[in-house]
Design a protein around this motif. Structure first.
Motif, PDB file in Angstrom:
ATOM      1  N   GLU A 187      -6.424  -0.300 -11.136  1.00 30.15           N
ATOM      2  CA  GLU A 187      -6.543  -1.214 -10.378  1.00 30.15           C
ATOM      3  C   GLU A 187      -5.642  -0.685  -8.866  1.00 30.15           C
ATOM      4  O   GLU A 187      -5.916  -1.265  -8.151  1.00 30.15           O
ATOM      5  CB  GLU A 187      -5.636  -2.609 -10.971  1.00 30.15           C
ATOM      6  N   ARG A 188      -4.305  -0.095  -8.864  1.00 32.77           N
ATOM      7  CA  ARG A 188      -3.791   0.564  -7.461  1.00 32.77           C
ATOM      8  C   ARG A 188      -4.490   1.990  -7.220  1.00 32.77           C
ATOM      9  O   ARG A 188      -4.751   2.316  -5.906  1.00 32.77           O
ATOM     10  CB  ARG A 188      -2.564   1.248  -8.173  1.00 32.77           C
ATOM     11  N   TYR A 225       0.889  -0.996   0.143  1.00 29.28           N
ATOM     12  CA  TYR A 225      -0.076  -0.276  -0.051  1.00 29.28           C
ATOM     13  C   TYR A 225       0.690   1.581  -0.188  1.00 29.28           C
ATOM     14  O   TYR A 225       0.240   2.332  -0.967  1.00 29.28           O
ATOM     15  CB  TYR A 225      -1.253  -0.233   1.604  1.00 29.28           C
ATOM     16  N   VAL A 274      -6.717   0.036  -5.184  1.00 28.63           N
ATOM     17  CA  VAL A 274      -6.888  -0.856  -3.288  1.00 28.63           C
ATOM     18  C   VAL A 274      -6.254   0.410  -2.982  1.00 28.63           C
ATOM     19  O   VAL A 274      -7.166   0.239  -1.934  1.00 28.63           O
ATOM     20  CB  VAL A 274      -5.757  -1.192  -3.974  1.00 28.63           C
TER      21      VAL A 274
END
Length: 100
Positions: free
Chosen positions: A73-74, A45, A77
């Motif tokens: 995608e990041r 993270y 997250v």
């Protein structure tokens, strides 16, 4: 609620909450060297947050040979974690241990 799982390659360790998962990533894995600025940041993270806060999307795409899906995608997250955990509290825990 299902446990959180460390998504760092080859790990898969499970934790009861996101906070413990982030602490694990920052303390049990090697630090990540940013390919853009060479900063050493905790893997997982914190590496994602660093890339998204400190660098432009274009810089990220070039340095990591990434595409729009990789960035999305990041970002997903990051949103999932930040909507679940008080990241500043995690940072305080890590800072108290001299890890951040």
């Amino acid at each position: 609620m299902s446990p959180w799982q460390c998504a760092i390659r080859g790990c898969g360790a499970e934790f009861p909450d996101a906070e413990d998962t982030l602490v694990h990533q920052a303390t049990e894995h090697e630090y990540h060297t940013c390919k853009i600025c060479t900063a050493e940041v905790p893997e997982g993270y914190f590496a994602i947050r660093h890339a998204l806060e400190e660098h432009s999307r274009a810089e990220y795409v070039r340095a990591y040979d990434a595409g729009p899906d990789d960035i999305r995608e990041r970002e997903a997250v990051r949103r999932a974690i930040e909507s679940t955990v008080d990241v500043s509290r995690v940072a305080e825990r890590l800072d108290a241990d001299g890890r951040l």
